[in-house]
Design an enzyme around this catalytic site. Sequence first.
Site, short mmCIF file in Angstrom:
data_model
loop_
_atom_site.label_atom_id
_atom_site.label_comp_id
_atom_site.label_asym_id
_atom_site.label_seq_id
_atom_site.Cartn_x
_atom_site.Cartn_y
_atom_site.Cartn_z
N ASN A 10 -133.85 -54.88 70.04
CA ASN A 10 -134.02 -54.54 68.62
C ASN A 10 -133.92 -55.83 67.80
OD1 ASN A 10 -133.84 -53.61 66.00
ND2 ASN A 10 -131.85 -52.58 66.26
N TRP A 11 -135.06 -56.27 67.32
CA TRP A 11 -135.09 -57.55 66.58
C TRP A 11 -134.50 -57.44 65.18
CZ3 TRP A 11 -140.51 -60.29 67.51
CH2 TRP A 11 -140.62 -60.61 68.87
N LYS A 12 -134.29 -56.21 64.71
CA LYS A 12 -133.81 -55.99 63.33
C LYS A 12 -134.74 -56.75 62.36
CE LYS A 12 -129.26 -55.02 65.15
NZ LYS A 12 -127.81 -55.04 65.00
N HIS A 101 -130.06 -45.69 63.56
CA HIS A 101 -129.24 -46.89 63.82
C HIS A 101 -128.13 -46.94 62.76
CE1 HIS A 101 -127.97 -51.02 64.23
NE2 HIS A 101 -128.56 -51.02 65.42
N GLY A 179 -122.78 -56.68 66.66
CA GLY A 179 -122.78 -58.00 66.04
C GLY A 179 -121.40 -58.64 65.91
N SER A 219 -123.05 -55.99 71.05
CA SER A 219 -122.63 -57.28 71.61
C SER A 219 -122.94 -57.42 73.11
CB SER A 219 -121.14 -57.52 71.35
OG SER A 219 -120.90 -57.63 69.96
N GLY A 240 -129.19 -56.42 70.45
CA GLY A 240 -129.54 -56.98 69.14
C GLY A 240 -129.63 -58.50 69.23
N GLY A 241 -128.58 -59.17 68.81
CA GLY A 241 -128.58 -60.64 68.71
C GLY A 241 -129.15 -61.37 69.92
P1 13P Z 1 -125.84 -56.78 68.75
O1 13P Z 1 -126.34 -56.85 70.19
O2 13P Z 1 -126.22 -57.95 67.94
O3 13P Z 1 -124.38 -56.45 68.73
O4 13P Z 1 -126.60 -55.55 68.07
C1 13P Z 1 -126.61 -54.32 68.71
C2 13P Z 1 -127.53 -53.42 68.00
O5 13P Z 1 -127.27 -53.02 66.88
C3 13P Z 1 -128.79 -53.06 68.67
O6 13P Z 1 -129.43 -52.03 68.02
#
Ligand code: 13P
Length: 260
Positions: A10-12, A101, A179, A219, A240-241
């Site tokens: 998920n690149w957000k 989300h 995150g 994370s 995510g990150g």
């Molecule tokens: P992180 O991996 O940055 O914690 O984010 C997780 C997330 O929200 C994926 O949708």
Amino acid sequence: MRRHRLIVGNWKMHKTIPEAVDFLGQLTELLTRGEYEPSTGVKVVIAPPFTALSAVAAALGTLPFLLGAQDLHWEDQGAFTGEISGGMLADIGCRYVIVGHSERRRYFGDTDGIVQKKAAAALRHGLHPIVCIGESLDQRLSGQTEHLLSTQLTESLAAVSKEQAQDVVIAYEPVWAIGSGHPATPEQAHDAHRHIRTLLIALWGEDAGERVPILYGGSVVPENTRNLLVTPYIDGALVGGACLNPVLFAKILAVAGSLN
Ligand code: 13P
């Protein structure tokens, strides 16, 4: 029952089109160097922002990855300025879409009722909804985790029939782990996933309830991927990150592939 493994990036709200194309170029190079064998039974979905969807679709080239979006509107069309429908996502080649989300719930007011309508819209357009649920730190500390997960799950899935269940993916993302650099421990994730599995079976019966993949998110990095994914209750990860960096994402895929 062993469900296929699924890793979703998920690149957000990250990456312009040139950045997206550059990322995929680097990822392709890393993967074709043999660090990850795409035939290992791991499904991979990349969910860029709307603006980069078609560029990512084109830049995937020979990578057998699938395209996902990060949200959709629940109506098929109409006067909804700024919104994107399931039909538009299917049109551009999306196969998956994230709904509910915690960032949507927190910043944009997505309630379980809205998530329910979005999941239904995704299914109407042949998209797999990735339905996110997860407790806040306060809810965990006050012992409400299981109750909260039950409410979020049953309300979000209320419009999904047993026949449609096979197209649904659940993501357990504890809000405090997103995150933060503090993932759930494998034991915490295991307990939550076991609870979710019990709920899915209660909702749709043993057969259909067992088929639904349950991803862990919060994370996830290469170093903790193995310990999280070895439990039979965790079918994959929503990253995510770490999915923004081609080296880290390739490493996560390599770990997931090595577990099959
Ligand atoms: P992180 O991996 O940055 O914690 O984010 C997780 C997330 O929200 C994926 O949708």
